[in-house]
Design a protein around this motif. Structure first.
Motif, mmCIF file in Angstrom:
data_model
loop_
_atom_site.group_PDB
_atom_site.id
_atom_site.type_symbol
_atom_site.label_atom_id
_atom_site.label_comp_id
_atom_site.label_asym_id
_atom_site.label_seq_id
_atom_site.Cartn_x
_atom_site.Cartn_y
_atom_site.Cartn_z
ATOM 1 N N MET A 157 0.747 -1.298 -0.050
ATOM 2 C CA MET A 157 -0.098 -0.084 0.119
ATOM 3 C C MET A 157 1.008 1.104 0.082
ATOM 4 O O MET A 157 0.478 2.317 -0.548
ATOM 5 N N ALA A 158 2.115 1.203 0.588
ATOM 6 C CA ALA A 158 3.125 2.302 0.695
ATOM 7 C C ALA A 158 3.724 2.380 -0.624
ATOM 8 O O ALA A 158 4.450 3.358 -0.865
ATOM 9 N N GLU A 189 -0.081 17.090 4.748
ATOM 10 C CA GLU A 189 -1.643 16.932 4.819
ATOM 11 C C GLU A 189 -1.755 15.594 3.685
ATOM 12 O O GLU A 189 -2.371 16.142 2.814
ATOM 13 N N PRO A 190 -1.284 14.592 4.075
ATOM 14 C CA PRO A 190 -1.477 13.487 3.085
ATOM 15 C C PRO A 190 -2.847 12.946 2.979
ATOM 16 O O PRO A 190 -3.783 12.919 3.849
ATOM 17 N N SER A 191 -3.168 12.263 1.903
ATOM 18 C CA SER A 191 -4.445 11.628 1.635
ATOM 19 C C SER A 191 -4.668 10.306 2.572
ATOM 20 O O SER A 191 -5.546 10.144 3.044
ATOM 21 N N VAL A 192 -3.531 9.756 3.086
ATOM 22 C CA VAL A 192 -3.530 8.636 4.011
ATOM 23 C C VAL A 192 -2.452 8.307 4.784
ATOM 24 O O VAL A 192 -1.403 8.575 4.143
ATOM 25 N N ILE A 193 -2.542 8.107 6.190
ATOM 26 C CA ILE A 193 -1.440 7.872 6.961
ATOM 27 C C ILE A 193 -1.427 6.407 7.378
ATOM 28 O O ILE A 193 -2.507 5.799 8.047
ATOM 29 N N PHE A 194 -0.217 5.779 7.128
ATOM 30 C CA PHE A 194 -0.156 4.601 7.533
ATOM 31 C C PHE A 194 0.649 4.355 9.024
ATOM 32 O O PHE A 194 1.694 4.926 8.852
ATOM 33 N N ALA A 195 -0.117 3.825 9.929
ATOM 34 C CA ALA A 195 0.622 3.782 11.337
ATOM 35 C C ALA A 195 1.030 2.205 11.523
ATOM 36 O O ALA A 195 0.234 1.386 11.606
#
Ligand SMILES: Nc1ncnc2c1ncn2[C@@H]1O[C@H](COP(=O)(O)OP(=O)(O)OP(=O)(O)O)[C@@H](O)[C@H]1O
Length: 240
Positions: A51-52, A159-165
Protein backbone atom coordinates in the motif's frame (compact mmCIF):
# COMPACT_ATOMS: atom_id res chain seq x y z
CA UNK A 1 -9.61 7.34 -0.73
CA UNK A 2 -7.83 4.00 -0.39
CA UNK A 3 -9.09 1.23 -2.62
CA UNK A 4 -7.57 -2.23 -2.74
CA UNK A 5 -8.82 -4.39 -5.60
CA UNK A 6 -8.24 -8.13 -5.87
CA UNK A 7 -4.76 -7.87 -4.43
CA UNK A 8 -2.60 -10.99 -4.22
CA UNK A 9 1.04 -11.36 -3.41
CA UNK A 10 3.46 -14.27 -3.48
CA UNK A 11 7.17 -14.41 -2.73
CA UNK A 12 9.36 -16.55 -4.97
CA UNK A 13 12.56 -18.09 -3.64
CA UNK A 14 13.99 -20.23 -6.41
CA UNK A 15 11.31 -22.74 -7.29
CA UNK A 16 9.45 -22.21 -4.02
CA UNK A 17 6.43 -19.87 -4.14
CA UNK A 18 4.84 -18.60 -0.90
CA UNK A 19 1.38 -17.07 -1.27
CA UNK A 20 1.11 -14.38 1.41
CA UNK A 21 -1.94 -12.31 0.41
CA UNK A 22 -4.90 -13.82 -1.42
CA UNK A 23 -7.45 -11.88 -3.41
CA UNK A 24 -7.89 -9.01 -0.98
CA UNK A 25 -10.33 -6.16 -1.66
CA UNK A 26 -11.44 -3.31 0.57
CA UNK A 27 -12.04 0.42 0.62
CA UNK A 28 -11.26 2.99 3.23
CA UNK A 29 -13.16 6.24 2.82
CA UNK A 30 -11.81 9.71 3.47
CA UNK A 31 -11.68 10.48 7.17
CA UNK A 32 -12.04 6.86 8.29
CA UNK A 33 -9.76 5.31 10.85
CA UNK A 34 -9.36 1.58 10.34
CA UNK A 35 -7.18 -1.08 11.90
CA UNK A 36 -5.42 -3.81 10.01
CA UNK A 37 -5.26 -6.57 12.60
CA UNK A 38 -3.34 -9.80 12.27
CA UNK A 39 -1.10 -12.13 14.20
CA UNK A 40 2.58 -12.53 13.38
CA UNK A 41 3.07 -13.87 9.86
CA UNK A 42 -0.49 -13.04 8.74
CA UNK A 43 0.78 -10.69 6.01
CA UNK A 44 0.34 -7.24 7.63
CA UNK A 45 3.81 -5.95 6.77
CA UNK A 46 3.53 -7.24 3.23
CA UNK A 47 0.19 -5.47 2.75
CA UNK A 48 1.57 -2.30 4.31
CA UNK A 49 4.63 -2.32 2.02
CA UNK A 50 2.38 -2.81 -1.01
CA UNK A 51 0.00 0.00 0.00
CA UNK A 52 2.96 2.30 0.62
CA UNK A 53 4.27 1.55 -2.87
CA UNK A 54 7.48 -0.02 -1.59
CA UNK A 55 6.88 -3.20 -3.63
CA UNK A 56 4.64 -4.20 -6.53
CA UNK A 57 1.96 -6.84 -5.96
CA UNK A 58 1.83 -10.08 -7.92
CA UNK A 59 -1.75 -9.18 -8.90
CA UNK A 60 -4.32 -6.47 -8.25
CA UNK A 61 -4.63 -2.72 -7.93
CA UNK A 62 -4.05 -0.15 -5.18
CA UNK A 63 -5.71 3.22 -5.61
CA UNK A 64 -4.91 6.15 -3.37
CA UNK A 65 -6.93 9.32 -3.91
CA UNK A 66 -7.96 7.85 -7.27
CA UNK A 67 -4.41 7.11 -8.49
CA UNK A 68 -3.34 3.54 -9.17
CA UNK A 69 0.09 3.25 -7.58
CA UNK A 70 0.70 -0.21 -9.06
CA UNK A 71 1.13 1.19 -12.56
CA UNK A 72 3.26 4.20 -11.56
CA UNK A 73 6.93 4.51 -12.50
CA UNK A 74 9.44 4.57 -9.61
CA UNK A 75 10.03 8.32 -9.96
CA UNK A 76 6.37 9.20 -10.12
CA UNK A 77 5.71 6.90 -7.17
CA UNK A 78 8.42 8.53 -5.04
CA UNK A 79 6.89 11.94 -5.74
CA UNK A 80 3.37 10.64 -5.12
CA UNK A 81 4.42 9.10 -1.83
CA UNK A 82 5.90 12.41 -0.61
CA UNK A 83 2.61 14.22 -1.19
CA UNK A 84 -0.06 11.61 -0.50
CA UNK A 85 1.22 9.15 2.09
CA UNK A 86 2.25 9.72 5.69
CA UNK A 87 3.95 7.19 7.95
CA UNK A 88 4.09 6.61 11.67
CA UNK A 89 6.53 3.91 12.80
CA UNK A 90 6.78 1.79 15.92
CA UNK A 91 10.29 3.11 16.65
CA UNK A 92 9.38 6.75 15.75
CA UNK A 93 12.31 7.08 13.28
CA UNK A 94 13.16 10.67 14.22
CA UNK A 95 16.52 12.14 13.23
CA UNK A 96 18.65 12.51 16.36
CA UNK A 97 20.61 15.56 15.19
CA UNK A 98 17.53 17.63 14.33
CA UNK A 99 15.30 19.37 16.84
CA UNK A 100 11.69 18.34 17.33
CA UNK A 101 10.54 21.24 15.13
CA UNK A 102 13.09 20.45 12.42
CA UNK A 103 12.01 16.79 12.41
CA UNK A 104 8.38 17.81 11.90
CA UNK A 105 9.36 20.25 9.13
CA UNK A 106 11.49 17.74 7.25
CA UNK A 107 8.86 16.40 4.79
CA UNK A 108 8.25 20.01 3.68
CA UNK A 109 11.98 20.59 3.18
CA UNK A 110 11.80 17.85 0.52
CA UNK A 111 8.93 19.77 -1.07
CA UNK A 112 10.99 23.01 -1.06
CA UNK A 113 8.45 24.84 1.10
CA UNK A 114 9.63 28.21 2.49
CA UNK A 115 11.21 28.04 5.98
CA UNK A 116 8.74 30.49 7.56
CA UNK A 117 5.75 28.51 6.24
CA UNK A 118 7.28 25.19 7.39
CA UNK A 119 7.98 26.54 10.83
CA UNK A 120 4.49 27.89 11.34
CA UNK A 121 2.90 24.59 10.29
CA UNK A 122 5.26 22.53 12.44
CA UNK A 123 4.56 24.64 15.54
CA UNK A 124 0.79 24.46 14.97
CA UNK A 125 0.98 20.66 14.72
CA UNK A 126 3.17 20.44 17.80
CA UNK A 127 0.47 22.34 19.64
CA UNK A 128 -2.14 19.89 18.33
CA UNK A 129 -0.21 16.89 19.61
CA UNK A 130 0.06 18.59 23.00
CA UNK A 131 3.78 19.32 23.42
CA UNK A 132 4.35 22.88 22.10
CA UNK A 133 7.04 23.49 24.73
CA UNK A 134 9.31 20.79 23.26
CA UNK A 135 9.94 22.48 19.88
CA UNK A 136 13.64 23.21 20.33
CA UNK A 137 14.60 20.02 22.17
CA UNK A 138 16.19 16.98 20.51
CA UNK A 139 14.42 13.59 20.30
CA UNK A 140 16.72 12.05 22.94
CA UNK A 141 15.38 14.61 25.44
CA UNK A 142 11.82 13.29 25.02
CA UNK A 143 9.98 10.28 26.41
CA UNK A 144 8.83 7.54 24.02
CA UNK A 145 5.26 8.82 24.04
CA UNK A 146 6.46 12.37 23.32
CA UNK A 147 8.64 11.12 20.46
CA UNK A 148 5.64 9.35 18.98
CA UNK A 149 3.67 12.62 19.21
CA UNK A 150 6.45 14.27 17.17
CA UNK A 151 6.32 11.47 14.64
CA UNK A 152 2.52 11.91 14.37
CA UNK A 153 2.97 15.66 13.77
CA UNK A 154 5.60 14.92 11.09
CA UNK A 155 3.25 12.49 9.33
CA UNK A 156 0.54 15.16 9.14
CA UNK A 157 2.58 18.10 7.89
CA UNK A 158 2.18 17.31 4.19
CA UNK A 159 -1.59 16.86 4.65
CA UNK A 160 -1.41 13.39 3.11
CA UNK A 161 -4.38 11.48 1.68
CA UNK A 162 -3.69 8.57 4.01
CA UNK A 163 -1.44 7.86 6.99
CA UNK A 164 -0.17 4.36 7.62
CA UNK A 165 0.74 3.74 11.25
CA UNK A 166 2.81 0.58 11.73
CA UNK A 167 2.35 -0.70 15.32
CA UNK A 168 2.36 2.94 16.55
CA UNK A 169 2.07 1.98 20.20
CA UNK A 170 4.25 -1.14 20.06
CA UNK A 171 7.06 0.41 22.13
CA UNK A 172 4.84 2.12 24.71
CA UNK A 173 3.35 1.18 28.09
CA UNK A 174 -0.42 0.83 28.41
CA UNK A 175 -1.10 4.32 29.73
CA UNK A 176 0.98 6.00 27.02
CA UNK A 177 -0.58 3.72 24.42
CA UNK A 178 -4.01 5.02 25.47
CA UNK A 179 -2.80 8.64 25.21
CA UNK A 180 -1.38 8.10 21.73
CA UNK A 181 -4.53 6.36 20.50
CA UNK A 182 -6.62 9.20 21.94
CA UNK A 183 -4.48 11.74 20.04
CA UNK A 184 -4.83 9.78 16.80
CA UNK A 185 -8.60 9.65 17.26
CA UNK A 186 -8.78 13.39 18.01
CA UNK A 187 -6.70 14.27 14.96
CA UNK A 188 -8.73 11.91 12.80
CA UNK A 189 -11.90 13.80 13.81
CA UNK A 190 -10.41 17.30 13.78
CA UNK A 191 -8.50 17.06 10.48
CA UNK A 192 -10.59 14.42 8.67
CA UNK A 193 -7.35 12.54 7.97
CA UNK A 194 -7.59 8.91 6.89
CA UNK A 195 -5.65 6.50 9.10
CA UNK A 196 -4.77 2.83 8.64
CA UNK A 197 -3.34 1.43 11.86
CA UNK A 198 -1.45 -1.84 11.56
CA UNK A 199 -1.39 -3.85 14.76
CA UNK A 200 -1.36 -7.32 16.22
CA UNK A 201 -3.15 -6.10 19.35
CA UNK A 202 -6.91 -6.42 19.45
CA UNK A 203 -7.16 -3.72 22.17
CA UNK A 204 -5.51 -1.23 19.80
CA UNK A 205 -7.69 -2.27 16.86
CA UNK A 206 -10.80 -1.96 19.04
CA UNK A 207 -10.19 1.82 19.24
CA UNK A 208 -10.91 2.28 15.52
CA UNK A 209 -14.13 2.47 13.48
CA UNK A 210 -13.45 -0.69 11.49
CA UNK A 211 -11.21 -3.68 11.83
CA UNK A 212 -9.75 -5.45 8.81
CA UNK A 213 -8.56 -8.77 10.07
CA UNK A 214 -5.90 -10.72 8.18
CA UNK A 215 -5.73 -14.47 8.65
CA UNK A 216 -3.55 -16.71 6.51
CA UNK A 217 -3.45 -14.05 3.80
CA UNK A 218 -7.24 -13.70 3.64
CA UNK A 219 -9.13 -10.63 4.77
CA UNK A 220 -12.02 -10.78 7.17
CA UNK A 221 -13.87 -7.56 7.92
CA UNK A 222 -15.33 -6.89 11.30
CA UNK A 223 -17.48 -4.10 12.59
CA UNK A 224 -17.06 -2.90 16.12
CA UNK A 225 -19.19 -4.75 18.60
CA UNK A 226 -19.50 -7.97 16.59
CA UNK A 227 -18.69 -11.06 18.55
CA UNK A 228 -15.69 -13.10 17.50
CA UNK A 229 -17.98 -16.07 16.85
CA UNK A 230 -20.02 -14.19 14.27
CA UNK A 231 -17.09 -13.53 11.95
CA UNK A 232 -17.14 -15.01 8.50
CA UNK A 233 -13.99 -15.69 6.55
CA UNK A 234 -13.33 -15.57 2.86
CA UNK A 235 -11.79 -13.53 0.13
CA UNK A 236 -12.72 -10.16 -1.32
CA UNK A 237 -15.00 -8.56 1.22
CA UNK A 238 -15.48 -4.82 0.74
CA UNK A 239 -16.13 -2.21 3.36
CA UNK A 240 -18.39 0.49 2.02
N1 LIG B 1 10.84 -11.78 1.19
C1 LIG B 1 10.11 -12.84 1.55
N2 LIG B 1 10.31 -14.05 0.99
C2 LIG B 1 9.55 -15.11 1.35
N3 LIG B 1 8.56 -15.08 2.26
C3 LIG B 1 8.33 -13.89 2.86
C4 LIG B 1 9.08 -12.72 2.56
N4 LIG B 1 8.61 -11.69 3.32
C5 LIG B 1 7.62 -12.22 4.08
N5 LIG B 1 7.44 -13.53 3.80
C6 LIG B 1 6.45 -14.43 4.42
O1 LIG B 1 5.17 -13.86 4.29
C7 LIG B 1 4.38 -14.13 5.44
C8 LIG B 1 3.81 -12.82 5.97
O2 LIG B 1 4.88 -11.99 6.44
P1 LIG B 1 4.62 -10.51 6.98
O3 LIG B 1 5.94 -9.97 7.39
O4 LIG B 1 3.84 -9.75 5.98
O5 LIG B 1 3.71 -10.82 8.26
P2 LIG B 1 3.29 -9.88 9.47
O6 LIG B 1 1.83 -10.13 9.68
O7 LIG B 1 3.69 -8.48 9.22
O8 LIG B 1 4.11 -10.46 10.69
P3 LIG B 1 4.85 -9.69 11.92
O9 LIG B 1 3.74 -9.12 12.75
O10 LIG B 1 5.57 -10.79 12.61
O11 LIG B 1 5.74 -8.65 11.32
C9 LIG B 1 5.26 -14.87 6.42
O12 LIG B 1 4.96 -16.23 6.35
C10 LIG B 1 6.66 -14.59 5.91
O13 LIG B 1 7.52 -15.68 6.17
Amino acid sequence: MLQIDRLSHSFKNGSEVTAVLRDISFRVHKGQMVALLGSSGSGKSTLLHLMAGLMKPTEGDILIAGHNIVSMSENRLAEFRRHHIGFIFQAYELLANLTVRENIELPLVFQSVQPSVRRKKALALLEQVGIPEKAELFPSQLSGGQQQRVSIARSLITEPSVIFADEPTGNLDTRTEEEILAILKELNKALDTTFVIVTHEREVAAQTEHILSLRDGYLITERQGFAEASLTGGPAIAIT
